[in-house]
Scaffold this active site. Sequence first.
Site, short mmCIF file in Angstrom:
data_model
loop_
_atom_site.label_atom_id
_atom_site.label_comp_id
_atom_site.label_asym_id
_atom_site.label_seq_id
_atom_site.Cartn_x
_atom_site.Cartn_y
_atom_site.Cartn_z
N MET A 149 -3.50 -7.12 -7.33
CA MET A 149 -2.83 -8.17 -8.09
C MET A 149 -3.80 -9.27 -8.56
SD MET A 149 -0.05 -6.68 -8.12
CE MET A 149 1.42 -7.59 -8.54
N ARG A 150 -5.03 -8.87 -8.86
CA ARG A 150 -6.02 -9.80 -9.40
C ARG A 150 -6.50 -9.27 -10.75
NH1 ARG A 150 -6.29 -14.39 -7.29
NH2 ARG A 150 -8.40 -14.65 -8.08
N SER A 186 3.75 3.18 -15.37
CA SER A 186 2.65 3.71 -16.19
C SER A 186 1.37 3.74 -15.37
CB SER A 186 2.39 2.78 -17.39
OG SER A 186 3.57 2.51 -18.10
N ASP A 220 -3.20 -5.14 -17.63
CA ASP A 220 -2.28 -4.01 -17.83
C ASP A 220 -2.39 -3.40 -19.23
OD1 ASP A 220 -1.30 -4.31 -15.19
OD2 ASP A 220 0.04 -5.90 -15.85
N HIS A 266 1.28 0.38 -13.04
CA HIS A 266 2.06 -0.82 -13.37
C HIS A 266 3.54 -0.43 -13.44
CE1 HIS A 266 2.79 -4.80 -14.89
NE2 HIS A 266 3.56 -4.27 -15.83
N ASN A 270 -5.15 2.11 -13.15
CA ASN A 270 -4.21 1.12 -12.61
C ASN A 270 -2.80 1.68 -12.75
OD1 ASN A 270 -3.24 -1.49 -11.71
ND2 ASN A 270 -2.65 -1.91 -13.83
N GLY A 308 0.79 -1.23 0.00
CA GLY A 308 0.00 0.00 0.00
C GLY A 308 0.82 1.27 0.00
N SER A 309 2.06 1.21 -0.50
CA SER A 309 2.85 2.44 -0.52
C SER A 309 2.24 3.45 -1.50
CB SER A 309 4.32 2.16 -0.86
OG SER A 309 4.47 1.80 -2.21
N ASN A 310 1.59 2.97 -2.55
CA ASN A 310 0.92 3.91 -3.47
C ASN A 310 -0.33 4.51 -2.84
OD1 ASN A 310 2.14 4.18 -6.33
ND2 ASN A 310 2.44 2.02 -5.81
#
Length: 213
Positions: free
Chosen positions: A106-107, A152, A161, A125, A123, A28-30
Amino acid sequence: MSLISPFPLPPFTPQTPLRLGIMASGSGSNFQAIAEAIKQGELNARIELVIYNNPDAKVAERAKQWGIPDQLFDHRTFSSREALDEAIAQALQQHGVEWVIMAGWMRRVTQRLISAFPERMLNIHPSLLPSFPGMRAVEQALAAGVKITGCSVHYVELAVDSGPIIMQAAVPVLPNDDVATLQARIQQQEHRIFPLAIALAAQTSDMTVPDSI
Ligand code: GAR
């Protein structure tokens, strides 16, 4: 490090707070970077809900520290991807979420979820898409021997992605890089561009002329 964007930076701050829902699977750093950008007044938004799918995901702890509601949707307890996405879409809608932000989710997602938030799912990536989609993007870049990689932010479409790219940042691959060092530098750039890309997407969406006009 360069930012690939045709738009001036910053600010792209929307007039009314964007109502965000974050989906994450791990650290969860983002999420943290987006929450910080909001706190600093760099992004006019509110995080209404954090959704996670792994019971031990650190993002849940972070959400609690920020006082943001979090909800576990353990994919192992659902009969299908569609059933999981249906439940997630309902929770996001119940919390009034307008923009869905996949920050390390990651799903694979299904059309059920994408259709609930048309052109409002983003998203991030860790590669310069369309290179190296899917799992282990940083390992893929190192194995390919590229000299520049990056990250991105893109709109979510059904294929993993894929979808129109909103913003990218380039990161050089240094001679002694391993996965950990390269990933750390890519993440620094992720944390910088994700809030900007969210605001840019919202601004672009505001500029879209409604069908009724
Ligand atoms: C991020 O580096 C993100 O780009 C990646 O997961 C990481 C999550 O980190 N996402 C993907 O690989 C999606 N295909 P975080 O939990 O610390 O934000």
